[in-house]
Scaffold this motif. Structure first.
Motif, mmCIF file in Angstrom:
data_model
loop_
_atom_site.group_PDB
_atom_site.id
_atom_site.type_symbol
_atom_site.label_atom_id
_atom_site.label_comp_id
_atom_site.label_asym_id
_atom_site.label_seq_id
_atom_site.Cartn_x
_atom_site.Cartn_y
_atom_site.Cartn_z
ATOM 1 N N ILE A 219 -13.927 -10.131 6.499
ATOM 2 C CA ILE A 219 -12.515 -10.451 6.559
ATOM 3 C C ILE A 219 -12.039 -9.775 5.326
ATOM 4 C CG2 ILE A 219 -10.547 -12.061 6.437
ATOM 5 C CD1 ILE A 219 -12.293 -11.858 9.183
ATOM 6 N N ILE A 220 -11.014 -8.985 5.496
ATOM 7 C CA ILE A 220 -9.916 -8.164 4.531
ATOM 8 C C ILE A 220 -8.711 -8.604 4.179
ATOM 9 C CG2 ILE A 220 -9.678 -5.580 3.776
ATOM 10 C CD1 ILE A 220 -11.951 -4.845 5.469
ATOM 11 N N GLN A 221 -8.312 -8.259 3.302
ATOM 12 C CA GLN A 221 -6.832 -8.690 2.959
ATOM 13 C C GLN A 221 -6.363 -7.962 1.735
ATOM 14 O OE1 GLN A 221 -5.643 -12.986 3.053
ATOM 15 N NE2 GLN A 221 -7.413 -13.199 4.300
ATOM 16 N N ALA A 222 -4.862 -8.081 1.688
ATOM 17 C CA ALA A 222 -4.215 -7.088 0.432
ATOM 18 C C ALA A 222 -3.053 -7.950 0.002
ATOM 19 C CB ALA A 222 -3.958 -5.741 1.013
ATOM 20 N N GLY A 223 -2.880 -9.168 0.036
ATOM 21 C CA GLY A 223 -2.014 -9.872 -0.392
ATOM 22 C C GLY A 223 -1.987 -10.146 -1.771
ATOM 23 N N SER A 224 -0.723 -10.015 -2.547
ATOM 24 C CA SER A 224 -0.727 -10.257 -3.902
ATOM 25 C C SER A 224 0.438 -11.393 -4.351
ATOM 26 C CB SER A 224 -0.286 -8.916 -4.767
ATOM 27 O OG SER A 224 0.958 -8.324 -4.165
ATOM 28 N N SER A 225 1.123 -11.796 -3.292
ATOM 29 C CA SER A 225 2.144 -12.862 -3.439
ATOM 30 C C SER A 225 1.339 -14.210 -3.952
ATOM 31 C CB SER A 225 2.864 -13.020 -2.321
ATOM 32 O OG SER A 225 2.232 -13.490 -1.279
ATOM 33 N N PHE A 240 -8.060 -5.803 -0.959
ATOM 34 C CA PHE A 240 -7.731 -4.444 -1.887
ATOM 35 C C PHE A 240 -6.531 -4.849 -2.609
ATOM 36 C CE2 PHE A 240 -8.216 -2.700 2.856
ATOM 37 C CZ PHE A 240 -9.656 -2.486 2.582
ATOM 38 N N ALA A 241 -6.715 -4.580 -4.034
ATOM 39 C CA ALA A 241 -5.841 -4.476 -5.125
ATOM 40 C C ALA A 241 -4.879 -3.487 -5.335
ATOM 41 C CB ALA A 241 -6.644 -5.347 -6.323
ATOM 42 N N LEU A 273 -11.331 -4.830 -4.486
ATOM 43 C CA LEU A 273 -11.446 -3.177 -4.617
ATOM 44 C C LEU A 273 -10.145 -2.809 -4.925
ATOM 45 C CD1 LEU A 273 -13.208 -2.313 -1.252
ATOM 46 C CD2 LEU A 273 -14.205 -2.999 -3.506
ATOM 47 N N ALA A 274 -10.040 -1.929 -6.217
ATOM 48 C CA ALA A 274 -8.817 -1.429 -6.792
ATOM 49 C C ALA A 274 -8.510 -0.361 -6.158
ATOM 50 C CB ALA A 274 -8.767 -1.613 -8.339
ATOM 51 N N GLY A 275 -7.003 -0.211 -5.868
ATOM 52 C CA GLY A 275 -6.702 1.176 -5.379
ATOM 53 C C GLY A 275 -6.721 2.427 -6.256
ATOM 54 N N LEU A 276 -7.269 3.421 -5.881
ATOM 55 C CA LEU A 276 -7.659 4.689 -6.887
ATOM 56 C C LEU A 276 -7.474 5.779 -6.015
ATOM 57 C CD1 LEU A 276 -8.749 5.672 -9.419
ATOM 58 C CD2 LEU A 276 -11.145 5.361 -8.532
ATOM 59 N N SER A 277 -6.802 6.927 -6.656
ATOM 60 C CA SER A 277 -6.800 8.068 -6.166
ATOM 61 C C SER A 277 -7.278 9.136 -7.441
ATOM 62 C CB SER A 277 -5.352 8.672 -5.847
ATOM 63 O OG SER A 277 -4.870 8.098 -4.816
ATOM 64 N N VAL A 278 -8.162 10.158 -6.956
ATOM 65 C CA VAL A 278 -8.734 10.927 -7.997
ATOM 66 C C VAL A 278 -8.406 12.386 -7.596
ATOM 67 C CG1 VAL A 278 -10.511 9.362 -8.731
ATOM 68 C CG2 VAL A 278 -10.960 11.040 -6.796
ATOM 69 N N GLY A 364 0.862 1.239 -5.411
ATOM 70 C CA GLY A 364 -0.552 0.321 -5.521
ATOM 71 C C GLY A 364 -1.811 1.009 -5.698
ATOM 72 N N LYS A 365 -1.733 2.014 -6.477
ATOM 73 C CA LYS A 365 -2.979 2.531 -7.002
ATOM 74 C C LYS A 365 -2.914 3.335 -8.087
ATOM 75 C CE LYS A 365 -2.561 6.541 -3.875
ATOM 76 N NZ LYS A 365 -1.428 6.366 -3.494
ATOM 77 N N VAL A 366 -3.956 3.600 -8.771
ATOM 78 C CA VAL A 366 -3.984 4.680 -9.984
ATOM 79 C C VAL A 366 -4.344 5.761 -9.676
ATOM 80 C CG1 VAL A 366 -4.886 4.815 -12.287
ATOM 81 C CG2 VAL A 366 -4.250 2.518 -11.295
ATOM 82 N N THR A 367 -3.825 7.330 -10.214
ATOM 83 C CA THR A 367 -4.276 8.350 -9.725
ATOM 84 C C THR A 367 -4.872 8.761 -11.330
ATOM 85 O OG1 THR A 367 -2.871 9.180 -8.306
ATOM 86 C CG2 THR A 367 -3.772 10.770 -9.591
ATOM 87 N N VAL A 368 -6.278 9.154 -11.021
ATOM 88 C CA VAL A 368 -6.950 9.767 -12.252
ATOM 89 C C VAL A 368 -7.281 11.236 -12.215
ATOM 90 C CG1 VAL A 368 -9.107 9.438 -13.752
ATOM 91 C CG2 VAL A 368 -8.322 7.542 -12.904
#
Length: 447
Positions: A219-225, A240-241, A273-278, A364-368
């Motif tokens: 079970i996966i979710q992404a709610g932040s409220s 998914f954070a 799992l934190a959002g990430l782009s590279v 919702g993610k970080v680009t490195v």
């Protein structure tokens, strides 16, 4: 002392997550509906030993501002995700297969049956991202003018999930005895009816497929409220954070993990799992140049529209090179709380122009941008400082970025001892270190 191992998921898009990716990608022109291309992408992620290959979804095409959406064709030409994952089940062996499906528009029995079938097809690698949906285009496909209020959608989602969970326990693990001598295919005592009569759903029946290899899909979710985090703490196994800074990631991680004890769950029962782009380069400067080239290719109309959609405000006509007025921020969000808060904070605190805002907003993610060593440093910092258990990789440009990550970053992660060098399990649960849930009826019979 062994180092904490990093978990990885790939958020798969046809040409990439960047709005201008389709202008630069070397993917086939028909990438969105080219099954060979999707198989290749899933195989690349599997070669990189990823835990999860994941498909986001919305059950709708955009029906307004098509003169702008034609410049950023996100979700305008996509496979239905469970159909696609079923096709990928046969061309992959290890990687988990996850997808979004909405509690706002499906019925619980449909979801229970679809994901149970997928879990059997892929021998225990399925995951369901439980969402309430976040756009009115989808609502209008299902007889509504607009989505119900945010918190009401979560009330429905909680009831929906409880029905699905019950249906997944219709059969005990050993119910199908297949005894030819006695002419008994299954043990009737190990079949359990779901009898539910609630505010949103009335269900009396059982699932017509045996219990899944994983007991139930992950079970996966992404709610932040607040309501989303409570729902995740109660039910989710992967979250998914979407925090843009390390400090915010640490705060979210501590908050969500701290809620698990309310539901008798350990911190290991949920992976964040934190959002990430590279963007990988031989140097940081080279990687930055590659990223900025994509940023320059984004059409201003697309940048304005993407911001307006997540801010839930009409930014039409605002000057590109002047700050967005603070008074244009709505009082509250009804769609994506985390994205709304991120943009509102940037407007209030950074005083960016509209052009600067859409050029730096990461949704919702970080680009490195950097070398494999620099990217690995970033990932290890988040893991070691308690901001994440792993990352949901959202590639700006496909297939280039996933090829670079697998070929250049994965070896560096392995060299540092924070990433697997082979799959040691066969199911998604095993990849993530999650327990296989017991059938509730079997447990009750032993108590």
């Amino acid at each position: 002392m062994s180092k904490k191992q990093i978990h990885l998921g790939l958020l798969a898009h046809p040409t990439g997550a960047h709005p201008a990716s389709w202008l630069k990608s070397d993917a086939p022109r028909d990438a969105a509906t080219n099954i060979g291309y999707w198989r290749q992408m899933a195989s690349t992620a599997e070669r990189g030993l990823f835990d999860l290959f994941f498909l986001a979804d919305t059950p709708a095409a955009r029906t307004e501002q098509l003169n702008i959406h034609c410049r950023n064709p996100e979700y305008m030409n996509r496979f239905e995700p469970l159909t696609l994952l079923s096709a990928l089940a046969g061309s992959t062996q290890h990687i988990g297969l996850g997808a979004t499906a909405s509690t706002s528009f499906y019925e619980p029995y449909n979801i229970a049956r679809l994901f149970a079938s997928l879990d059997h097809l892929c021998a225990g690698r399925a995951g369901w991202n439980v969402v309430t949906s976040a756009n009115d285009y989808a609502a209008r496909n299902y007889g509504l003018d607009k989505l119900p209020p945010h918190d009401d959608r979560y009330v429905r989602a909680r009831e929906f999930y409880k029905v699905v969970e019950s249906l997944w326990d219709t059969w005990e693990d050993d119910a199908f005895v297949l005894d030819k001598a006695r002419c008994i295919n299954f043990d009737p005592e190990k079949f359990h009816i779901t009898d539910h009569d609630g505010k949103y759903f009335k269900v009396y029946g059982g699932l017509n497929i045996r219990r899944t290899p994983q007991g139930r899909p992950v079970i996966i979710q992404a709610g932040s409220s607040e309501v989303g985090k409570q729902f995740a703490a109660e039910t989710a196994e992967v979250v998914f954070a979407s925090d843009p800074t390390l400090a915010q990631g640490q705060k979210f991680y501590k908050d969500l993990k701290g809620r698990l004890s309310q539901f008798g769950r350990s911190e290991d029962a949920l992976k964040i799992l934190a959002g990430l782009s590279v963007v990988v380069g031989e140097s940081q400067a080279e990687a930055q140049d590659k990223y900025q080239e994509l940023q320059r290719m984004m059409h201003p109309d697309v940048g304005r529209m993407r911001l307006g959609a997540d801010l839930e405000a009409d930014l039409t006509g605002l000057p590109l090179d002047e700050p967005v007025p603070v008074e244009m921020i709505p009082a509250r969000a009804n769609f994506h709380q985390a994205y709304f808060n991120q943009i509102a904070g940037m407007i209030r605190e950074q005083k960016l122009t509209l052009r600067q805002l859409y050029s730096s907003y990461e949704r919702g993610k970080v680009t490195v941008c950097g070398t494999p060593a620099q990217i690995t440093d970033h990932m290890m910092e988040w893991i070691e400082s308690g901001a994440a258990d792993g990352f949901m990789l959202s590639c700006h440009l496909l297939p280039d970025d996933i090829d670079d990550f697998v070929d250049k970053v994965v070896p560096e992660l392995q060299r540092r001892g924070v990433y697997r060098d082979r799959y040691t399990g066969t199911t998604l649960r095993e990849h993530l270190g999650l327990e296989r849930p017991l059938n509730r009826h079997a447990v009750a019979a032993t108590e």
